[in-house]
Scaffold this motif. Sequence first.
Motif, PDB file in Angstrom:
ATOM      1  N   PHE A 150       0.845  -1.205   0.000  1.00 24.17           N
ATOM      2  CA  PHE A 150       0.000   0.000   0.000  1.00 24.17           C
ATOM      3  C   PHE A 150       0.873   1.244   0.000  1.00 24.17           C
ATOM      4  O   PHE A 150       1.824   1.378   0.761  1.00 24.17           O
ATOM      5  CB  PHE A 150      -1.046   0.016   1.107  1.00 24.17           C
ATOM      6  CG  PHE A 150      -0.574   0.007   2.533  1.00 24.17           C
ATOM      7  CD1 PHE A 150      -0.442  -1.174   3.220  1.00 24.17           C
ATOM      8  CD2 PHE A 150      -0.312   1.201   3.196  1.00 24.17           C
ATOM      9  CE1 PHE A 150      -0.037  -1.179   4.549  1.00 24.17           C
ATOM     10  CE2 PHE A 150       0.090   1.202   4.529  1.00 24.17           C
ATOM     11  CZ  PHE A 150       0.235   0.007   5.201  1.00 24.17           C
ATOM     12  N   ALA A 151       0.537   2.143  -0.929  1.00 28.07           N
ATOM     13  CA  ALA A 151       1.224   3.430  -1.013  1.00 28.07           C
ATOM     14  C   ALA A 151       0.880   4.230   0.226  1.00 28.07           C
ATOM     15  O   ALA A 151      -0.256   4.208   0.707  1.00 28.07           O
ATOM     16  CB  ALA A 151       0.788   4.165  -2.272  1.00 28.07           C
ATOM     17  N   LYS A 152       1.868   4.924   0.754  1.00 27.46           N
ATOM     18  CA  LYS A 152       1.676   5.674   1.990  1.00 27.46           C
ATOM     19  C   LYS A 152       1.542   7.156   1.699  1.00 27.46           C
ATOM     20  O   LYS A 152       2.245   7.698   0.843  1.00 27.46           O
ATOM     21  CB  LYS A 152       2.863   5.447   2.929  1.00 27.46           C
ATOM     22  CG  LYS A 152       2.961   4.004   3.418  1.00 27.46           C
ATOM     23  CD  LYS A 152       3.904   3.914   4.606  1.00 27.46           C
ATOM     24  CE  LYS A 152       3.816   2.537   5.242  1.00 27.46           C
ATOM     25  NZ  LYS A 152       4.422   2.499   6.582  1.00 27.46           N
ATOM     26  N   ASN A 187      14.865   6.763  -1.131  1.00 31.01           N
ATOM     27  CA  ASN A 187      14.646   5.576  -1.965  1.00 31.01           C
ATOM     28  C   ASN A 187      13.167   5.221  -2.113  1.00 31.01           C
ATOM     29  O   ASN A 187      12.745   4.120  -1.801  1.00 31.01           O
ATOM     30  CB  ASN A 187      15.398   4.359  -1.394  1.00 31.01           C
ATOM     31  CG  ASN A 187      16.854   4.668  -1.154  1.00 31.01           C
ATOM     32  OD1 ASN A 187      17.499   5.299  -1.990  1.00 31.01           O
ATOM     33  ND2 ASN A 187      17.374   4.254  -0.008  1.00 31.01           N
ATOM     34  N   ALA A 188      12.412   6.185  -2.566  1.00 30.85           N
ATOM     35  CA  ALA A 188      10.983   5.932  -2.741  1.00 30.85           C
ATOM     36  C   ALA A 188      10.511   6.554  -4.052  1.00 30.85           C
ATOM     37  O   ALA A 188      11.053   7.563  -4.512  1.00 30.85           O
ATOM     38  CB  ALA A 188      10.190   6.512  -1.581  1.00 30.85           C
ATOM     39  N   TYR A 189       9.525   5.901  -4.662  1.00 25.62           N
ATOM     40  CA  TYR A 189       8.815   6.510  -5.784  1.00 25.62           C
ATOM     41  C   TYR A 189       7.744   7.417  -5.193  1.00 25.62           C
ATOM     42  O   TYR A 189       6.931   6.979  -4.380  1.00 25.62           O
ATOM     43  CB  TYR A 189       8.166   5.447  -6.652  1.00 25.62           C
ATOM     44  CG  TYR A 189       9.145   4.440  -7.199  1.00 25.62           C
ATOM     45  CD1 TYR A 189      10.191   4.839  -8.035  1.00 25.62           C
ATOM     46  CD2 TYR A 189       9.032   3.092  -6.882  1.00 25.62           C
ATOM     47  CE1 TYR A 189      11.100   3.913  -8.533  1.00 25.62           C
ATOM     48  CE2 TYR A 189       9.932   2.161  -7.379  1.00 25.62           C
ATOM     49  CZ  TYR A 189      10.960   2.579  -8.204  1.00 25.62           C
ATOM     50  OH  TYR A 189      11.856   1.667  -8.688  1.00 25.62           O
ATOM     51  N   VAL A 190       7.741   8.672  -5.577  1.00 30.19           N
ATOM     52  CA  VAL A 190       6.852   9.655  -4.974  1.00 30.19           C
ATOM     53  C   VAL A 190       5.969  10.265  -6.051  1.00 30.19           C
ATOM     54  O   VAL A 190       6.421  10.511  -7.173  1.00 30.19           O
ATOM     55  CB  VAL A 190       7.656  10.773  -4.285  1.00 30.19           C
ATOM     56  CG1 VAL A 190       6.724  11.757  -3.578  1.00 30.19           C
ATOM     57  CG2 VAL A 190       8.657  10.188  -3.302  1.00 30.19           C
ATOM     58  N   THR A 191       4.717  10.499  -5.717  1.00 31.66           N
ATOM     59  CA  THR A 191       3.827  11.194  -6.634  1.00 31.66           C
ATOM     60  C   THR A 191       2.919  12.118  -5.815  1.00 31.66           C
ATOM     61  O   THR A 191       2.862  12.008  -4.602  1.00 31.66           O
ATOM     62  CB  THR A 191       3.010  10.186  -7.482  1.00 31.66           C
ATOM     63  OG1 THR A 191       2.381  10.889  -8.559  1.00 31.66           O
ATOM     64  CG2 THR A 191       1.937   9.497  -6.633  1.00 31.66           C
ATOM     65  N   GLU A 192       2.263  13.027  -6.499  1.00 33.98           N
ATOM     66  CA  GLU A 192       1.319  13.921  -5.835  1.00 33.98           C
ATOM     67  C   GLU A 192      -0.097  13.510  -6.214  1.00 33.98           C
ATOM     68  O   GLU A 192      -0.381  13.282  -7.393  1.00 33.98           O
ATOM     69  CB  GLU A 192       1.539  15.377  -6.283  1.00 33.98           C
ATOM     70  CG  GLU A 192       2.807  16.013  -5.757  1.00 33.98           C
ATOM     71  CD  GLU A 192       2.673  16.470  -4.293  1.00 33.98           C
ATOM     72  OE1 GLU A 192       1.564  16.864  -3.886  1.00 33.98           O
ATOM     73  OE2 GLU A 192       3.691  16.408  -3.582  1.00 33.98           O
ATOM     74  N   VAL A 193      -0.960  13.411  -5.227  1.00 34.03           N
ATOM     75  CA  VAL A 193      -2.357  13.068  -5.482  1.00 34.03           C
ATOM     76  C   VAL A 193      -3.233  14.245  -5.060  1.00 34.03           C
ATOM     77  O   VAL A 193      -3.071  14.782  -3.964  1.00 34.03           O
ATOM     78  CB  VAL A 193      -2.757  11.789  -4.712  1.00 34.03           C
ATOM     79  CG1 VAL A 193      -4.266  11.558  -4.800  1.00 34.03           C
ATOM     80  CG2 VAL A 193      -2.011  10.584  -5.253  1.00 34.03           C
ATOM     81  N   ALA A 194      -4.131  14.641  -5.943  1.00 34.09           N
ATOM     82  CA  ALA A 194      -5.057  15.728  -5.619  1.00 34.09           C
ATOM     83  C   ALA A 194      -6.236  15.164  -4.838  1.00 34.09           C
ATOM     84  O   ALA A 194      -6.785  14.120  -5.191  1.00 34.09           O
ATOM     85  CB  ALA A 194      -5.545  16.396  -6.899  1.00 34.09           C
ATOM     86  N   SER A 195      -6.613  15.821  -3.761  1.00 38.45           N
ATOM     87  CA  SER A 195      -7.781  15.425  -2.995  1.00 38.45           C
ATOM     88  C   SER A 195      -8.930  16.377  -3.307  1.00 38.45           C
ATOM     89  O   SER A 195      -8.846  17.573  -3.036  1.00 38.45           O
ATOM     90  CB  SER A 195      -7.480  15.461  -1.504  1.00 38.45           C
ATOM     91  OG  SER A 195      -8.693  15.368  -0.777  1.00 38.45           O
ATOM     92  N   SER A 236      11.176   2.081  -3.016  1.00 34.31           N
ATOM     93  CA  SER A 236      11.590   1.609  -4.344  1.00 34.31           C
ATOM     94  C   SER A 236      12.023   0.146  -4.346  1.00 34.31           C
ATOM     95  O   SER A 236      12.151  -0.447  -5.419  1.00 34.31           O
ATOM     96  CB  SER A 236      12.692   2.505  -4.901  1.00 34.31           C
ATOM     97  OG  SER A 236      13.747   2.606  -3.982  1.00 34.31           O
ATOM     98  N   ASP A 237      12.234  -0.457  -3.176  1.00 30.18           N
ATOM     99  CA  ASP A 237      12.578  -1.887  -3.169  1.00 30.18           C
ATOM    100  C   ASP A 237      11.336  -2.778  -3.217  1.00 30.18           C
ATOM    101  O   ASP A 237      11.468  -4.008  -3.255  1.00 30.18           O
ATOM    102  CB  ASP A 237      13.434  -2.233  -1.940  1.00 30.18           C
ATOM    103  CG  ASP A 237      12.768  -1.823  -0.630  1.00 30.18           C
ATOM    104  OD1 ASP A 237      11.866  -0.955  -0.664  1.00 30.18           O
ATOM    105  OD2 ASP A 237      13.137  -2.374   0.412  1.00 30.18           O
ATOM    106  N   LEU A 238      10.140  -2.190  -3.234  1.00 33.38           N
ATOM    107  CA  LEU A 238       8.932  -3.028  -3.145  1.00 33.38           C
ATOM    108  C   LEU A 238       8.304  -3.356  -4.494  1.00 33.38           C
ATOM    109  O   LEU A 238       7.558  -4.325  -4.597  1.00 33.38           O
ATOM    110  CB  LEU A 238       7.890  -2.362  -2.229  1.00 33.38           C
ATOM    111  CG  LEU A 238       8.312  -2.213  -0.766  1.00 33.38           C
ATOM    112  CD1 LEU A 238       7.179  -1.635   0.058  1.00 33.38           C
ATOM    113  CD2 LEU A 238       8.783  -3.541  -0.174  1.00 33.38           C
TER     114      LEU A 238
END
Lengths: 188, 188
Positions: free
Chosen positions: A77-79, A89-97, A110-112
């Motif tokens: 699950f994305a946090k 070491n993470a893939y990051v994105t922005e989510v609009a609420s 990124s290891d998952l």
Amino acid sequence: MKDLKDRIKIDGKIDGDKVLVGSFLNHQIDIDLISDMAKNTYNHFKEEKITKVLTIESSGIAIGTMVAKEFGVPLVFAKKNKASTLPPNAYVTEVASFTYQNTYPVYVSSDLINKDDRILIVDDFLAQGNAVYGLIDIINQADASLVGINIAIEKGFQNGGRNLRADGYNVYSLAIIDGYEDGEIIFR
Amino acid sequence: MKDLKDRIKIDGKIDGDKVLVGSFLNHQIDIDLISDMAKNTYNHFKEEKITKVLTIESSGIAIGTMVAKEFGVPLVFAKKNKASTLPPNAYVTEVASFTYQNTYPVYVSSDLINKDDRILIVDDFLAQGNAVYGLIDIINQADASLVGINIAIEKGFQNGGRNLRADGYNVYSLAIIDGYEDGEIIFR
């Protein structure tokens, strides 16, 4: 899926353009219902060699857990990032609420997930599709494959499902609500 | 529980006084492992006529889902309030966050637990016990019965478990970490 639609009719509460399902899907969880939903999802995607189920905290986790159990694969699950700094070491994105009229960073270590993964996205609701597009961005950053998108309840009168299908994604929603009429839910 | 301790030793990462288990317990979820953990928990509490499993978003939800499945009862997860106003008809409590050095309101809709419920609290970590004490406050507001507290990983060198047991609660932790020595985890 008939059982889910029946349950929404009986226990869902209409509130403006929302349907509240906290008594069985995203506050209290009816385990038998989500177990049947997961079996239905498994039957739909069972030939797809899925290696991981991906959802976003919080309300997708219970459904995602049961779907992952059916496929015999891990759930990721994305946090939502709550700290002032992002984890390394993470893939990051922005989510609009839409609800809170802001955007928030979401990440997956990124290891998952990696380029060999064949991923099924699972979530409880699909409205504008912002969370799903965020997860797709993360999958793309990892160079992994997106097999499909499994949604419990799609709001067919909002743009998310239409846009995702127009973009060529395989969206499988267990119930699609097209609108409300005289206090009754109209399913597609 | 041996399987969990072994897994913590192999895949847990020590970071100060924390052990990071995101690769199998609270970011990626190993479904087989949490399924076995849930069976262990069921065996411990199976005579207790549990009617509901209660956890708090987000990282308790996956484990709570599997525990609820074993008992054949619903899962309820307390929600962290993100809106500026609290929902109506809810039991509300304040939980202190050690990580973020603040407190935040947590709630459960008042129609989801009642005086006839026999509740098992489930969570992934127990450190100071703030989240658990918040859930206990909600259970008390609902006049429901708390049967026990099931924790995946208890940090035995912090006060939560000690205080809860001193208060007379039935705390069942699957792994208790008493400290670290030369980069190795010391289990109780």
